[in-house]
Scaffold this active site. Structure first.
Site, PDB file in Angstrom:
ATOM      1  N   THR A   1      43.768  45.881  46.416  1.00  0.00           N
ATOM      2  CA  THR A   1      43.166  46.308  45.159  1.00  0.00           C
ATOM      3  C   THR A   1      41.649  46.277  45.317  1.00  0.00           C
ATOM      4  O   THR A   1      41.097  45.352  45.913  1.00  0.00           O
ATOM      5  CB  THR A   1      43.617  45.420  43.979  1.00  0.00           C
ATOM      6  OG1 THR A   1      45.017  45.575  43.805  1.00  0.00           O
ATOM      7  CG2 THR A   1      42.929  45.818  42.678  1.00  0.00           C
TER       8      THR A   1
ATOM      9  N   PHE B   1      38.029  46.262  43.417  1.00  0.00           N
ATOM     10  CA  PHE B   1      37.395  45.881  42.162  1.00  0.00           C
ATOM     11  C   PHE B   1      35.952  46.355  42.187  1.00  0.00           C
ATOM     12  O   PHE B   1      35.367  46.488  43.254  1.00  0.00           O
ATOM     13  CB  PHE B   1      37.369  44.348  42.028  1.00  0.00           C
ATOM     14  CG  PHE B   1      38.748  43.728  41.950  1.00  0.00           C
ATOM     15  CD1 PHE B   1      39.275  43.345  40.728  1.00  0.00           C
ATOM     16  CD2 PHE B   1      39.509  43.523  43.103  1.00  0.00           C
ATOM     17  CE1 PHE B   1      40.537  42.770  40.646  1.00  0.00           C
ATOM     18  CE2 PHE B   1      40.765  42.955  43.018  1.00  0.00           C
ATOM     19  CZ  PHE B   1      41.283  42.575  41.797  1.00  0.00           C
TER      20      PHE B   1
END
Ligand SMILES: O=C(O)C(=O)C[C@]1(C(=O)O)C=C[C@@H](O)C=C1
Length: 356
Positions: free
Chosen positions: A257, A259
């Site tokens: 992921t 960010f």
């Protein structure tokens, strides 16, 4: 055995004393930097400088310690030195134990004030209001794609992107007992359920799946109810004293992921940067093609292209584009100037160092 260990431990003690002396010297210099910055009201956190220091230690690392490990140590050294200047407050999607918290520590080290928020919206609000100096929000996952709420909020925010951080996302199935006995429901954030669906279909096709606010919340629920299994990070499992039924159940072993760090700070060029922008085009044939032509013309590489419906009832879209380079780089500046001419909407979200 002990005779052989003793002189080695003596060496380690001597080296530790030197490290401590050097750390103390570094801390005193950071305090001076803090005073200089205070005089000119200059920002304490400088992502481009930290990125350069971390790249530098990896380049010069003589071994045998691994680059990633040396960078973790220096990340913490800078975090502690930065805290001597000012302890920055960082808002993120809580509760504690989420991947967002892990991303915060990877970017800022642990000498910060973490501010867990109940939603991505709240992270933006806290950062815009100045309650937090920075916010860390998920923007895309390698298997599930864009985090739409973040994209929508980036469109209207007064904050800019001042950094990015990418972390591997490993999910584990966990319960109070470490077994699936008596378990009737698997809880996790909807993204995590989606990222583990093939594994769940194969191993537990009949158990109900329930989406909850976060994986950490699922872990908390599982810690109180033996009929609930949680999908979460092992870090969250440890926090709630859960046993691991099966580790690494995400369908893609390379699941990550990404960010972004939002704040009021415009980051200077670090030498290896990304720039994020949002664009919209007039609704006519070939418009997207024409819009992006300047990117190629000026030799700028596009690293990401994402579309979101404009939600004004017509088939119009916002395009989220990431390019290599910084807005202050000449070729990027020229490409953006031309993009702007052809765009119905144009917003630079920020330029920031490429994540480690
Ligand atoms: O160089 C600076 O501006 C510092 O404040 C020092 C330092 C560091 O410890 O190296 C600390 C905080 C900044 O984010 C960057 C670097």
């Amino acid at each position: 055995m002990t005779d052989k260990l003793k002189p080695l431990r003596q060496q380690i003690d001597e080296i530790d004393a030197q490290i401590l002396e050097l750390l103390s010297r570094r801390g005193r210099v950071a305090q001076e930097v803090g005073h200089v910055k205070a005089e000119t009201n200059a920002p304490v956190f400088r992502p481009e400088r930290e990125a350069q220091v971390l790249r530098g230690v990896a380049d010069r690392n003589p071994g045998p310690l691994k680059n990633g490990d040396v960078q973790t140590i220096f990340r913490e050294i800078m975090s502690a030195c930065r805290a001597l200047e000012k302890r920055v407050t960082v808002a993120y999607l809580g509760p504690a134990g989420t991947f967002s918290e892990e991303a915060v520590y990877k970017q800022f080290g642990s000498a910060i004030e973490g501010m867990p928020c109940a939603s991505i919206d709240e992270v933006f609000r806290a950062t815009e209001a100045g309650t937090a100096d920075f916010g860390v929000v998920p923007v895309e996952n390698s298997s599930e794609g864009a985090i739409n709420r973040t994209l929508d909020l980036l469109l209207g925010t007064t904050t800019v992107i001042s950094g990015e951080v990418s972390i591997p996302v490993h999910h584990s199935l966990m319960t109070r007992t470490g077994t699936m006995e008596g378990v009737t429901v698997v809880c996790a954030h909807s993204q995590a359920l989606a990222q583990c669906q093939v594994w769940l279909n194969l191993h537990h096709p009949d158990i109900e799946r329930r989406a909850v606010a976060s994986n950490a919340e699922a872990a908390r629920m599982a810690s109180q109810d033996p009929s609930i299994a949680a999908i979460a990070s092992e870090m969250a499992g440890e926090q709630y004293k859960l046993g691991v039924v099966e580790a690494h159940i995400q369908d893609d072993p390379h699941n990550r992921t990404r960010f972004v760090v939002i704040g009021k700070l415009h980051t200077n060029p670090s030498g290896r940067d990304h720039t994020s922008l949002v664009l919209a085009v007039p609704n006519k044939a070939g418009a997207v093609y024409d819009l992006l032509a300047p990117v190629a013309k000026h030799g700028v590489s596009m690293t990401r292209f994402e579309s979101r419906p404009a939600r004004i009832g017509t088939w119009e879209y916002y395009f989220y584009v990431d390019v290599e380079g910084h807005v202050q780089d000449a070729n990027v500046a020229r490409a953006l100037e031309e993009l702007k001419q052809n765009a119905a909407f144009f917003k630079v979200l920020g330029s920031y160092p490429v994540s480690l």
